[in-house]
Design an enzyme around this catalytic site. Sequence first.
Site, short mmCIF file in Angstrom:
data_model
loop_
_atom_site.label_atom_id
_atom_site.label_comp_id
_atom_site.label_asym_id
_atom_site.label_seq_id
_atom_site.Cartn_x
_atom_site.Cartn_y
_atom_site.Cartn_z
N SER A 192 -8.70 9.93 64.38
CA SER A 192 -7.50 10.65 64.81
C SER A 192 -7.02 9.98 66.10
O SER A 192 -7.06 10.57 67.18
CB SER A 192 -7.79 12.13 65.04
OG SER A 192 -8.25 12.74 63.86
N HIS A 404 -32.29 21.38 62.13
CA HIS A 404 -31.04 20.64 62.01
C HIS A 404 -29.97 21.52 61.39
O HIS A 404 -30.18 22.11 60.33
CB HIS A 404 -31.22 19.39 61.14
CG HIS A 404 -29.97 18.57 61.02
ND1 HIS A 404 -29.40 18.22 59.82
CD2 HIS A 404 -29.16 18.05 61.98
CE1 HIS A 404 -28.30 17.51 60.04
NE2 HIS A 404 -28.13 17.40 61.33
N GLU A 406 -26.26 20.89 60.30
CA GLU A 406 -25.02 20.15 60.06
C GLU A 406 -23.95 21.16 59.64
O GLU A 406 -24.13 21.88 58.67
CB GLU A 406 -25.21 19.09 58.97
CG GLU A 406 -23.92 18.37 58.58
CD GLU A 406 -23.20 17.77 59.77
OE1 GLU A 406 -22.05 18.19 60.03
OE2 GLU A 406 -23.78 16.90 60.45
N HIS A 474 -24.46 16.56 68.02
CA HIS A 474 -23.94 15.29 67.54
C HIS A 474 -22.50 15.50 67.06
O HIS A 474 -22.14 16.58 66.61
CB HIS A 474 -24.81 14.72 66.43
CG HIS A 474 -26.05 14.05 66.93
ND1 HIS A 474 -26.44 12.80 66.52
CD2 HIS A 474 -26.97 14.45 67.83
CE1 HIS A 474 -27.56 12.46 67.13
NE2 HIS A 474 -27.91 13.45 67.93
N GLU A 475 -21.71 14.43 67.18
CA GLU A 475 -20.27 14.50 66.86
C GLU A 475 -19.55 15.58 67.68
O GLU A 475 -18.60 16.19 67.22
CB GLU A 475 -20.02 14.73 65.36
CG GLU A 475 -20.54 13.64 64.45
CD GLU A 475 -21.99 13.83 64.07
OE1 GLU A 475 -22.70 12.82 63.91
OE2 GLU A 475 -22.42 14.98 63.93
N GLU A 493 -25.01 13.36 71.38
CA GLU A 493 -24.74 12.00 70.88
C GLU A 493 -23.42 11.54 71.51
O GLU A 493 -23.42 10.86 72.51
CB GLU A 493 -24.66 11.99 69.37
CG GLU A 493 -24.45 10.62 68.77
CD GLU A 493 -24.11 10.69 67.29
OE1 GLU A 493 -24.55 9.81 66.54
OE2 GLU A 493 -23.39 11.64 66.88
N GLU A 499 -27.70 4.58 64.81
CA GLU A 499 -27.59 4.73 63.36
C GLU A 499 -26.58 3.77 62.75
O GLU A 499 -26.71 3.37 61.59
CB GLU A 499 -27.22 6.17 63.01
CG GLU A 499 -25.84 6.57 63.50
CD GLU A 499 -25.61 8.07 63.47
OE1 GLU A 499 -24.66 8.49 62.78
OE2 GLU A 499 -26.36 8.81 64.11
#
Length: 695
Positions: A192, A404, A406, A474-475, A493, A499
């Site tokens: 974006s 985790h 996600e 993360h993200e 992160e 990665e």
Amino acid sequence: MKRFFPLVFILTSVMQAQTLKSPNGKITVTFSAKEQLTYEVRFENKVVVDVSRLGFKLKDIGDFSSGFRVVGESRSSENTTWQPVLGEVSNIVNSYNEVIFNLLRDSDKRQLNIHFRAFDEGIAFRYEFPKQSNLNYFVVSEELTAFQLTEDYKAFWIPADFDSQEYVYNETPISKIDVDNLNLNNGIGMKSIATRYGVQSPLMLKSTTGLYVNIFEAAVVNYPVMHLAVDPKSYLFSALLAPNPLGEKAYLQAPYNTPWRTVMISKDARDIVGSKMILNLNEPSKIKETSWIKPMKYVGVWWEMHVGKSTWDYAGSQNAQNTGKELIASGKHGATTQNVKRYIDFAATHGFDGVLVEGWNTGWEDWFGNWKEDVFDFVTPYPDFDIKEITEYAKSKNVKMIMHHETSGSVANYERRLDRAFAFMKKYGYGAVKTGYVGRIIPRGEFHDGQTMLNHFNWVAERAAEQKIMVNSHESTRPTGYHRTYPNYIAAEAARGNEFNAWSSGNPPMHETILPFTRLLGGPMDYTPGIFEIKMSAFDPAKKEQVHTTLAKQLALYVTLYSPLQMAADLPENYERHLDAFQFIKDVAADWQDTKYLEAEPGDYLTVARKDKLSERWFLGAITDENARKTEISLDFLTPGVKYKATVYEDGKAAHWEKNPKSYAIKTIQVTSKSKLQLHLAEGGGAAVSIVPIP
């Protein structure tokens, strides 16, 4: 202590030039409310930031940058020391001079304060909207803050992308900043990009005369993070904020203080990379009892998915998307009870604190790219993941499990289920969570870097603190020192991590030499170092991808890239083939009582020494870019009169990040504070040293 200047000085200074100097007198910031709100920054009387605009455009009000006059000011200074829960040092000095200008606009009787602080390494300022009768709820349409630089600095930059920071850094003059000149086929799932001429902050700069400048921000709360629009011809940078779906930047209510805008300046790059200014600008910890917040070294079911050995999803290769059929095990699922036990055994054998498992929960068959609301529920394991059995097994081995979550970008779904997800974690003894936000955000139209998502990331950390859970995001938006306020926000992160070396063009050798001057200024990074099997052809002969470092540099990253959360990211079997080198990862600390930045040049090299918080051991890391490097390091930071055993993990004579990355050598020598250490770093290489007192 904080010291306030006498009132008589305050009143007379309103009529004079409104300037503020750093404690050492080298940095001066000058403020003016004449016609328009502006400021200027000088270093050793040389203009670094020329006269630059301040203020806002507010919805239904319009211009909020002119027509003000100074009706009062207060000045003070502070020189105190505080102790972070986790950190690079045990004690942080907070020393600055400050001034708050009280402004009034006669035309509408609205008020605004501008708060400046001057540190020895730079300046910071923020806008403060005091409580007032005719400005209660208001909307920021645009922030007008600008940074007018005076020359064509070399810039280390990535594009202004409101959804991702996972880019390779570019090293160009300001005049050459142009996103259209980049190859953006770099493994990022979504982009974006806000503008052709835009960069992300923190922005690291270097002049032709060797002056280092960094533009950043601190303590972002209830506001978008700041990107920068750039005019390459005039060297002007302006605040660029991610909008919400209606095109507005922030919904606020007075009283409100904006994030701090910061400019660091020094002739020595070590002052930038070692600065604690961003942390000092954040509020002290709001968590009273912090004994449960601890550093962690961990392994996990993670890298094997990136290299193609196993999959996150139970059915394999997302082959049950939207079918509604019963899932059939593919045989490649990584998060099985048996496989997780193998990682637990490895962690217990080698003294690691925890094990992360990704792909343990249902939903991975139908998650990526679908912009779907309800993908994960965060409490339902796959049939081959017995969470109760795993919990009991880990407990018997004295190993902690890391959860985790996600979200697939479906933040609304995660918030609805968060309390239940945290309760599930507590039931099974999970004290830390890694969150993920891959994909476009739901609510639809929101950006990762907008006000709504910034509030979400902060709120998750706050909610987790109530349950004594540590968070590794993360993200997410990149940090701005908020981990001082919520130290359970242990890492993030928010940059291009290790990665990407497994399945894309990778991270060039200079990448890790830039991160400490940019991303890591805001907080610790979960970079996931420690890859020993460098070339991906070891997993699939057809693969050309590889990690763009030597094995020795992977060891050095545990020291040069600060984080109290450190992963030994490779597969257990790859460490078992190199147990001599793996010893450094086992030994290295993750929390520090002292840090010395010995050498630093963004994009080229970095050498750091750190002292373990719990012992007299020191660890040293040195890394370089694509160029080989020889250096001599003085060990004068060691305690005089004490003898130490130094174990040096270095590149082999023929080592090269591409041609011969796994060549390394280990030697042991005796050193003292009078010793000098000779290090040779191969192309894309590094060196790691453990220094232990001899009894």
